[in-house]
Write a protein that holds these residues in place. Sequence first.
Motif, PDB file in Angstrom:
ATOM      1  N   MET A 213     -44.434  42.322 -76.126  1.00 55.83           N
ATOM      2  CA  MET A 213     -45.017  42.282 -74.771  1.00 55.83           C
ATOM      3  C   MET A 213     -46.528  42.416 -74.887  1.00 55.83           C
ATOM      4  SD  MET A 213     -42.270  44.464 -72.516  1.00 55.83           S
ATOM      5  CE  MET A 213     -42.015  45.737 -73.739  1.00 55.83           C
TER       6      MET A 213
ATOM      7  N   HIS B 139     -34.203  34.595 -74.701  1.00 51.73           N
ATOM      8  CA  HIS B 139     -34.336  35.172 -73.363  1.00 51.73           C
ATOM      9  C   HIS B 139     -33.596  34.205 -72.435  1.00 51.73           C
ATOM     10  CE1 HIS B 139     -37.209  36.406 -69.826  1.00 51.73           C
ATOM     11  NE2 HIS B 139     -35.961  36.704 -69.609  1.00 51.73           N
TER      12      HIS B 139
ATOM     13  N   GLY C 103     -33.087  39.863 -72.257  1.00 53.88           N
ATOM     14  CA  GLY C 103     -33.243  39.686 -70.811  1.00 53.88           C
ATOM     15  C   GLY C 103     -32.417  40.702 -70.040  1.00 53.88           C
TER      16      GLY C 103
ATOM     17  N   MET D 171     -32.447  42.457 -77.935  1.00 50.08           N
ATOM     18  CA  MET D 171     -33.896  42.640 -77.908  1.00 50.08           C
ATOM     19  C   MET D 171     -34.241  43.146 -76.508  1.00 50.08           C
ATOM     20  SD  MET D 171     -36.829  39.787 -78.580  1.00 50.08           S
ATOM     21  CE  MET D 171     -37.124  40.033 -80.315  1.00 50.08           C
TER      22      MET D 171
ATOM     23  N   ARG E  33     -38.891  45.395 -71.115  1.00 49.60           N
ATOM     24  CA  ARG E  33     -39.361  46.271 -70.044  1.00 49.60           C
ATOM     25  C   ARG E  33     -38.577  47.569 -69.951  1.00 49.60           C
ATOM     26  NH1 ARG E  33     -38.768  41.663 -65.748  1.00 49.60           N
ATOM     27  NH2 ARG E  33     -37.059  41.257 -67.193  1.00 49.60           N
TER      28      ARG E  33
ATOM     29  N   CYS F 268     -43.459  41.427 -62.811  1.00 49.35           N
ATOM     30  CA  CYS F 268     -42.884  40.273 -63.491  1.00 49.35           C
ATOM     31  C   CYS F 268     -41.717  39.699 -62.708  1.00 49.35           C
ATOM     32  CB  CYS F 268     -42.379  40.596 -64.897  1.00 49.35           C
ATOM     33  SG  CYS F 268     -43.329  41.785 -65.765  1.00 49.35           S
TER      34      CYS F 268
ATOM     35  N   ILE G 198     -49.861  38.909 -66.162  1.00 49.54           N
ATOM     36  CA  ILE G 198     -48.648  39.038 -66.962  1.00 49.54           C
ATOM     37  C   ILE G 198     -48.405  37.726 -67.685  1.00 49.54           C
ATOM     38  CG2 ILE G 198     -46.141  39.256 -66.841  1.00 49.54           C
ATOM     39  CD1 ILE G 198     -46.711  41.264 -64.531  1.00 49.54           C
TER      40      ILE G 198
ATOM     41  N   GLY H  32     -43.467  35.947 -72.483  1.00 46.34           N
ATOM     42  CA  GLY H  32     -42.410  35.032 -72.845  1.00 46.34           C
ATOM     43  C   GLY H  32     -41.161  35.350 -72.076  1.00 46.34           C
TER      44      GLY H  32
HETATM   45  C1  LIG Z   1     -45.811  42.373 -69.772  1.00 45.83           C
HETATM   46  C2  LIG Z   1     -45.004  41.416 -70.627  1.00 45.83           C
HETATM   47  C3  LIG Z   1     -45.600  40.783 -71.708  1.00 45.83           C
HETATM   48  C4  LIG Z   1     -44.851  39.916 -72.507  1.00 45.83           C
HETATM   49  N1  LIG Z   1     -45.427  39.353 -73.622  1.00 45.83           N
HETATM   50  C5  LIG Z   1     -44.671  38.603 -74.469  1.00 45.83           C
HETATM   51  C6  LIG Z   1     -45.192  38.107 -75.704  1.00 45.83           C
HETATM   52  O1  LIG Z   1     -46.359  38.352 -76.080  1.00 45.83           O
HETATM   53  N2  LIG Z   1     -44.383  37.338 -76.470  1.00 45.83           N
HETATM   54  C7  LIG Z   1     -43.087  37.044 -76.113  1.00 45.83           C
HETATM   55  O2  LIG Z   1     -42.377  36.363 -76.852  1.00 45.83           O
HETATM   56  N3  LIG Z   1     -42.570  37.518 -74.969  1.00 45.83           N
HETATM   57  C8  LIG Z   1     -43.311  38.296 -74.158  1.00 45.83           C
HETATM   58  N4  LIG Z   1     -42.753  38.818 -73.018  1.00 45.83           N
HETATM   59  C9  LIG Z   1     -41.338  38.567 -72.717  1.00 45.83           C
HETATM   60  C10 LIG Z   1     -40.451  39.674 -73.313  1.00 45.83           C
HETATM   61  O3  LIG Z   1     -40.534  39.687 -74.719  1.00 45.83           O
HETATM   62  C11 LIG Z   1     -38.985  39.483 -72.892  1.00 45.83           C
HETATM   63  O4  LIG Z   1     -38.542  38.244 -73.377  1.00 45.83           O
HETATM   64  C12 LIG Z   1     -38.788  39.518 -71.381  1.00 45.83           C
HETATM   65  O5  LIG Z   1     -39.530  40.579 -70.796  1.00 45.83           O
HETATM   66  C13 LIG Z   1     -37.307  39.697 -71.008  1.00 45.83           C
HETATM   67  O6  LIG Z   1     -36.783  40.867 -71.611  1.00 45.83           O
HETATM   68  P1  LIG Z   1     -36.647  42.265 -70.803  1.00 45.83           P
HETATM   69  O7  LIG Z   1     -35.837  41.980 -69.571  1.00 45.83           O
HETATM   70  O8  LIG Z   1     -35.918  43.162 -71.794  1.00 45.83           O
HETATM   71  O9  LIG Z   1     -38.015  42.732 -70.475  1.00 45.83           O
HETATM   72  C14 LIG Z   1     -43.492  39.665 -72.189  1.00 45.83           C
HETATM   73  C15 LIG Z   1     -42.907  40.300 -71.094  1.00 45.83           C
HETATM   74  C16 LIG Z   1     -43.641  41.172 -70.309  1.00 45.83           C
HETATM   75  C17 LIG Z   1     -42.957  41.866 -69.160  1.00 45.83           C
END
Ligand SMILES: Cc1cc2nc3c(=O)[nH]c(=O)nc-3n(C[C@H](O)[C@H](O)[C@H](O)COP(=O)(O)O)c2cc1C
Length: 358
Positions: free
Chosen positions: A21, A173, A205, A226, A229, A343, A355, A358
């Motif tokens: 992130m 994701h 996700g 993986m 948040r 997000c 924000i 990915g």
């Molecule tokens: C603030 C923020 C920054 C992120 N930066 C990246 C990143 O640099 N590279 C990446 O592959 N995904 C990035 N993501 C996506 C996360 O890695 C992840 O795929 C996405 O948040 C869904 O997973 P979660 O529901 O567990 O958060 C980012 C997400 C957030 C919220």
Amino acid sequence: MSAPLPAPTIPGQPLTALAPMQDVTDLAFMRVAAHYGAPDYFVTEFFRVHSQSRPEKHILRAIDENTTGRPVFAQLIGEDIAHLARTIDELLRHPVAGIDLNLGCPAPKVYKKNVGGGLLREPDKISKILAAIRAAVPGLFTVKMRIGFEDTGHYDAILDLVNEHRIDLLAVHGRTVRELYRGEVHYDAIARAVARVRCPVMANGNITSAAKAARVLAETRAAGVMIGRHAIRNPWIFRQCREHFAGRPVTPVTFADVRDYIGHLFNATRQPGIPENAHVSRMKKFLNFTGQSVDPDGAFLRDMRRATTAAGLFAVCDRHLLAEPAREFALEPYPGVIARPNCEMPDSAAAASGIGGG
Ligand SMILES: Cc1cc2nc3c(=O)[nH]c(=O)nc-3n(C[C@H](O)[C@H](O)[C@H](O)COP(=O)(O)O)c2cc1C
């Protein structure tokens, strides 16, 4: 496989990883996460690759000064093959666990340059990039992708490229780029990847808790989870996953533990020369997530957002968390308690809030 994959901390369990992130998962945050129960591996924020780029020094620190005891993969975002190869050459001089390619970032300023999630529109271009990176990486080469740009029209073709170019590990994701971070995750699409690719797949996700991780693993048959948040909200989540996977009850987290986490995070993320109000603002971004499990009415979040000084912020934390220090921090976020910026909002607002990811 070109090198051994990260081993689960407890042999035989599904893998866990902290999702990369941007502006969150730096060295300081990785160390804090490791303190409360490390994931099996980490991935850096993305290194931007273009003709003028050099690996960003602050991201390199997460690799060079890694004291977490767990491997760190270096994530790249870019499309220029020569510059990707040059960057990989530089990164391989550092103690990286492997190289990861970002095929998911939904930020318009990123995908409009045809990198990150933008590449999901062009399987032919992806094929060239994967071939070049595979040739440049003797060790582990991993990919983190979404399931498509507008829709899943190219999804199977891209999964076949993952096989063709011998990717070692794939994180999916389960949303399209257009779906940003909102709404349901398509776990059935993650299951489709698991069935189609030869390498292990990490499901990503909305994995909100250890119990949800187990449900997603059962539904998708993925090799691991993986988590992004919800590891900011609850950095104990990886330890809780290990407990749950072992069939043990999850150790409760108390409000006193959460107060400890906030203090620890504040000290760990403080940078010399950054004014107090800027540091407080950054802390509020983390606490936006943590606040989702403090109270069902969002009172902590409302009070926390008004704080402008460190003393004010900690007064709010103490009032909400230390009045009943033994109270349990909810395992799941309370429904309707939304982190802002979170997000979960439309394109333009997400872009305005900075924000990326990915
Ligand atoms: C603030 C923020 C920054 C992120 N930066 C990246 C990143 O640099 N590279 C990446 O592959 N995904 C990035 N993501 C996506 C996360 O890695 C992840 O795929 C996405 O948040 C869904 O997973 P979660 O529901 O567990 O958060 C980012 C997400 C957030 C919220």
